[in-house]
Design an enzyme around this catalytic site. Structure first.
Site, PDB file in Angstrom:
ATOM      1  N   ASP A  26       0.966  -1.218  -0.009  1.00 30.74           N
ATOM      2  CA  ASP A  26       0.055  -0.022   0.102  1.00 30.74           C
ATOM      3  C   ASP A  26       0.970   1.091   0.108  1.00 30.74           C
ATOM      4  O   ASP A  26       1.517   1.291   0.877  1.00 30.74           O
ATOM      5  CB  ASP A  26      -0.826  -0.015   1.219  1.00 30.74           C
ATOM      6  CG  ASP A  26      -2.115  -0.928   1.221  1.00 30.74           C
ATOM      7  OD1 ASP A  26      -2.067  -1.804   0.355  1.00 30.74           O
ATOM      8  OD2 ASP A  26      -2.917  -0.810   2.290  1.00 30.74           O
ATOM      9  N   HIS A  32       5.026  -7.139   0.013  1.00 31.44           N
ATOM     10  CA  HIS A  32       4.425  -8.502  -0.477  1.00 31.44           C
ATOM     11  C   HIS A  32       5.145  -8.772  -1.763  1.00 31.44           C
ATOM     12  O   HIS A  32       5.601  -7.594  -2.130  1.00 31.44           O
ATOM     13  CB  HIS A  32       2.934  -8.332  -0.521  1.00 31.44           C
ATOM     14  CG  HIS A  32       2.101  -8.155   0.734  1.00 31.44           C
ATOM     15  ND1 HIS A  32       1.181  -8.992   0.944  1.00 31.44           N
ATOM     16  CD2 HIS A  32       2.114  -7.265   1.942  1.00 31.44           C
ATOM     17  CE1 HIS A  32       0.709  -8.699   2.390  1.00 31.44           C
ATOM     18  NE2 HIS A  32       0.948  -7.606   2.489  1.00 31.44           N
ATOM     19  N   SER A  36       9.397   4.471   4.514  1.00 34.13           N
ATOM     20  CA  SER A  36      10.190   3.360   4.096  1.00 34.13           C
ATOM     21  C   SER A  36       9.797   3.460   2.519  1.00 34.13           C
ATOM     22  O   SER A  36       8.662   3.832   1.932  1.00 34.13           O
ATOM     23  CB  SER A  36      10.005   2.042   4.543  1.00 34.13           C
ATOM     24  OG  SER A  36       8.800   1.887   5.089  1.00 34.13           O
TER      25      SER A  36
END
Length: 379
Positions: free
Chosen positions: A190, A246, A339
């Site tokens: 996301d 992911h 990040s």
């Protein structure tokens, strides 16, 4: 007063300001938007900085940088302005104080300051008392309505703020696009995403800092040769985002390389500014090398830490050679701070979706996407 003394004074003032912010962040009775995540556009923020930084520094910084970034919502097709948090603005200043920019960027004092402040926030948010930060953080960033997507939806069940920050999402909440098409690649997070057909495009339109090379990013010149002429996807996670990353493709883990480094901000303005040090190649990061199942191609997934990031951790069973991962599977988590995840594809292994490339190159904007959304496909 000499330029060196002015640089020293600017650094000391910036260091004091950042320490002031991280100390204020320990106040569990105040929402984060009242201190460390206060928008830099607020008049109160300007007044606060004016008290701590020299007026000449403030004027130069405001002339040089905007106080936020525009992003495009892929789902809605709208463009919106996201103001920069005050701590990011200070991080920008720490990259540019003084008259000798290149020298300033390498100053051991700056590196030591960012490291110590990141570790300070890590200790604070790993303590049991940090639970008190959770609800104010949720309310400040409108996260209450998304908690039902989490494996643990009850915020009171998290032992620390960092445990909450790295909370796990239900797989059903982030289904992958076109699950039966193994040639599709997905967003790793996301995030606010940019996508470039080649690294040359990325350095032309986005990564303007000096010193960026694939060899430096990966920590291995020979490994980097596999990606010459290939594509690059950059996924930036803001502090309010779900903070796990992911797998963008299915494959087998061939290697993991942890590279020590700094804790510079990864805000787009730190990336976009010509003539500055490239923070992607300087920051702490971990490189996962995958062998893609559907094409046999090598894929590099680089988790990059940033300002005030405590740590980068792989989930159990993933961070080892020989592990099999599938597209959309959770790979790891970042603990407090912003990040970035960078994905490298070799030449010909993906054709990136046109809207993402257009936004990145023609609009000069990041695009809001979620884990599992389609990013491209091998033609």
């Amino acid at each position: 007063m000499s330029s060196e003394h002015l640089s020293d004074a600017g650094f000391e003032a910036s260091a004091a300001a950042l320490n002031h912010l991280t100390t204020d962040a320990e106040n569990k009775n105040q929402p984060p938007t009242s201190h460390i995540h206060r928008p830099a556009t607020q008049e109160h923020s300007h007044g606060w900085l004016t008290k701590l930084l020299p007026q000449s520094t403030i004027a130069g910084l405001e002339a040089k940088f905007h106080m936020g970034n525009y992003v495009i919502d892929r789902d809605l097709g709208t463009k919106a302005f996201e103001p920069m948090s005050i701590y990011v603005r200070l991080g920008m200043h720490l990259l540019y104080y003084g008259s000798e920019q290149e020298k300033a960027l390498h100053w051991k004092n700056t590196l030591a300051l960012l490291k110590s402040q990141s570790e300070k926030m890590g200790r604070e948010y790993d303590s049991p008392d940090s639970k008190a930060h959770i609800r104010p953080f949720m309310q400040s960033f409108d996260l209450v309505g998304s908690m039902h997507e989490m494996v643990q939806p009850d915020p009171d069940k998290y032992a620390t703020f960092n445990e909450f920050f790295a909370r796990e999402i239900k797989e059903s909440a982030r289904p992958i696009a076109e699950p039966h098409n193994d040639l599709v690649t997905s967003s790793p997070a996301d995030c606010r995403l940019t996508a470039f057909p080649t690294v040359d495009f990325a350095t032309k339109y986005w990564i303007k800092g000096f010193g960026f090379t694939l060899g430096k990013l990966l920590g291995d010149e020979q490994r980097a040769q596999q990606f010459e002429g290939g594509s690059i996807v950059i996924a930036r996670l803001a502090p309010q985002d779900y903070h796990r990353w992911h797998a963008p493709v299915s494959g087998t883990v061939e290697d993991i390389i942890d590279i020590p480094g700094a804790y510079y901000t990864v805000n787009p303005q730190a990336i976009n500014e010509p003539g500055t040090l490239d923070v992607f190649c300087e920051n702490k990061r971990s490189v996962m090398m995958l062998r893609r199942s559907s094409t046999g191609a090598p894929i590099a997934i680089i988790a990059v830490g940033a300002m005030l990031v405590g740590s980068i951790k792989y989930v159990a069973g993933v961070g080892q050679k020989g592990a099999e991962v599938r597209r959309g599977q959770c790979l790891g988590a970042f603990y407090y701070g912003g990040s970035t995840v960078i994905v490298l594809y070799p030449r010909g292994d993906v054709t990136l979706d046109e809207d993402l490339v257009h936004n990145s190159t023609q609009e000069g904007c990041e695009t809001l996407v979620k884990v599992g959304w389609r990013v491209g496909v091998k033609a």
